[in-house]
Structure formats: C-alpha cells, structure tokens
Design an enzyme around this catalytic site. Sequence first.
Site, short mmCIF file in Angstrom:
data_model
loop_
_atom_site.label_atom_id
_atom_site.label_comp_id
_atom_site.label_asym_id
_atom_site.label_seq_id
_atom_site.Cartn_x
_atom_site.Cartn_y
_atom_site.Cartn_z
N ASP A 56 23.58 42.19 -50.70
CA ASP A 56 22.52 43.18 -50.94
C ASP A 56 21.43 43.11 -49.88
O ASP A 56 20.90 44.14 -49.45
CB ASP A 56 21.94 43.07 -52.36
CG ASP A 56 21.30 41.72 -52.64
OD1 ASP A 56 21.12 40.92 -51.71
OD2 ASP A 56 20.98 41.46 -53.81
N GLY A 57 21.12 41.90 -49.42
CA GLY A 57 20.14 41.75 -48.35
C GLY A 57 20.63 42.36 -47.04
O GLY A 57 19.86 43.01 -46.32
N ARG A 61 18.89 45.68 -45.03
CA ARG A 61 18.46 45.73 -43.63
C ARG A 61 19.27 46.73 -42.83
O ARG A 61 18.73 47.43 -41.97
CB ARG A 61 18.57 44.32 -43.02
CG ARG A 61 17.60 43.32 -43.62
CD ARG A 61 17.67 41.98 -42.91
NE ARG A 61 18.97 41.32 -43.13
CZ ARG A 61 19.23 40.53 -44.16
NH1 ARG A 61 18.31 40.30 -45.08
NH2 ARG A 61 20.42 39.95 -44.29
N ASP A 74 16.36 41.23 -57.16
CA ASP A 74 17.19 40.18 -56.58
C ASP A 74 16.74 38.81 -57.07
O ASP A 74 17.56 38.00 -57.52
CB ASP A 74 17.11 40.26 -55.05
CG ASP A 74 17.96 39.21 -54.38
OD1 ASP A 74 19.19 39.21 -54.60
OD2 ASP A 74 17.42 38.38 -53.63
N ASP A 78 18.72 36.26 -59.64
CA ASP A 78 19.03 34.90 -59.20
C ASP A 78 18.54 33.87 -60.19
O ASP A 78 19.28 32.97 -60.60
CB ASP A 78 18.38 34.62 -57.83
CG ASP A 78 19.05 35.37 -56.70
OD1 ASP A 78 20.18 35.87 -56.90
OD2 ASP A 78 18.45 35.47 -55.62
#
Length: 224
Positions: A56-57, A61, A74, A78
């Site tokens: 997802d990160g 970006r 997120d 987590d």
Amino acid sequence: MTSKSRPKTISVYLYIPNIIGYIRILLNCYAFAICFTSKELFSVLYFISFVCDALDGWFARKFNQVSTFGAVLDMVTDRISTACLLVILSQVYRPSFVFLSLLALDIGSHWFQMYSTFLVGKSNHKDVKDSTSWLFRLYYGNRMFMGYCCVACELLYIILFLLAKESEKMTDVLMDAAKQSIIYSALLAFLLFGWATKQLVNVIQMKTAADLCVLYDLNKKHNK
C-alpha cells in the site's frame, strides 16, 4: 450567489492503497476467525496481510495517492493485527504477561509518537531526523532495516503460534526448535535480533515522544 462545492471525500476512500487497506482488514478478520481451527491457513492469510502493508505504501507513492486517512488506516490496521496475535499468544504461552506487555508497549509507543508528531507540526510520524538516537533515526530512515525488524517480529510471532501447545513456556518451545538443526538455530537468532531491535526502538520511541509532549507543555506555559 455561488456556493463553494465541498471536496469529494469518496475519491480518497477509493485510493488504491486504501483499498489494499480494506483488503488487509478482511483478510485479518477471516484469519483470526479460523486461527484455532486452521493454524496454517491463518498464518498464510496473516502474512499476506502483512506483505500488503508494504504494497500500500508503494502504490501510494507510485500513483501520488498519499493521504492522512491512508496513513492512519495503515497504522491502526498494523497495531490491531499485531495486538490480536499477541493476545492469542498470551493464551497459549506462559507467562502470558510477556505478550500483554509487548502489546502495551507497541500500542503505547505508537500512540505517543503519532500524538507528539501532530503537536510539533510534522505531517509524518516517521520524520525523526532531529532525534538524538542513532538507532531511532536508522529505523525510520532506512526502509530495508525497518523492513527487516518488522518482518522478523511478525515471523517470530507466527512461528511461535504454529509451534504453540496450550500453556507451554515460550522459552521451552524456542529451545526445542533450536535444537532440531543449525538452520533453525540460525533462523531463530536472526528473527530474535530483529524482534529485540524493534522492541528497543519502541521504548526509545515512547520516551522520545513523551519528552516532546512535556516540552510542548513547558513551551506553552513559557509563552503565556
């Protein structure tokens, strides 16, 4: 008289990284629902959800879809995922206090870090360039090192869950696994080092964030 149109929030909810976040939640919900009936499937689903945390990160970006909502989603996903696994481990290992303490440290340190980040006007809780701790800067500044620590921590918890039998001592299980072969010993040592580093970072994170909260109050009183 023209009225200003409100920004459409639905588009942010449908960002690709946020959709991945929803998928992670569904995977975890199903995984924990069957964790005691199918340990292997639980471990696979939990690990897939964990891998999606990195995806997802990358998508955020890649497609310029970084959002505050996505960052909070997120982190919350987590923290809840790890917390649930630690609660389960606390039920199958003795002393259970060990895992409950790890749960408290994990949630507490990240909560302090997020709150102090907004107090000092930063947009990202990973912005720790001004920290005096080299380990803290290394953890958040080097994606490879941070990834190693996080993967080691989660894999260690998954392995402990797979090896668990009711009311066993964690040290006995780890020692028995290490005695099986040199490969197991090396793997456990590799994972334990990453796990221990992450716990140390959590302690540093909590202390650093607490200091920032105290300094904020002192500066506020001084400026009155």
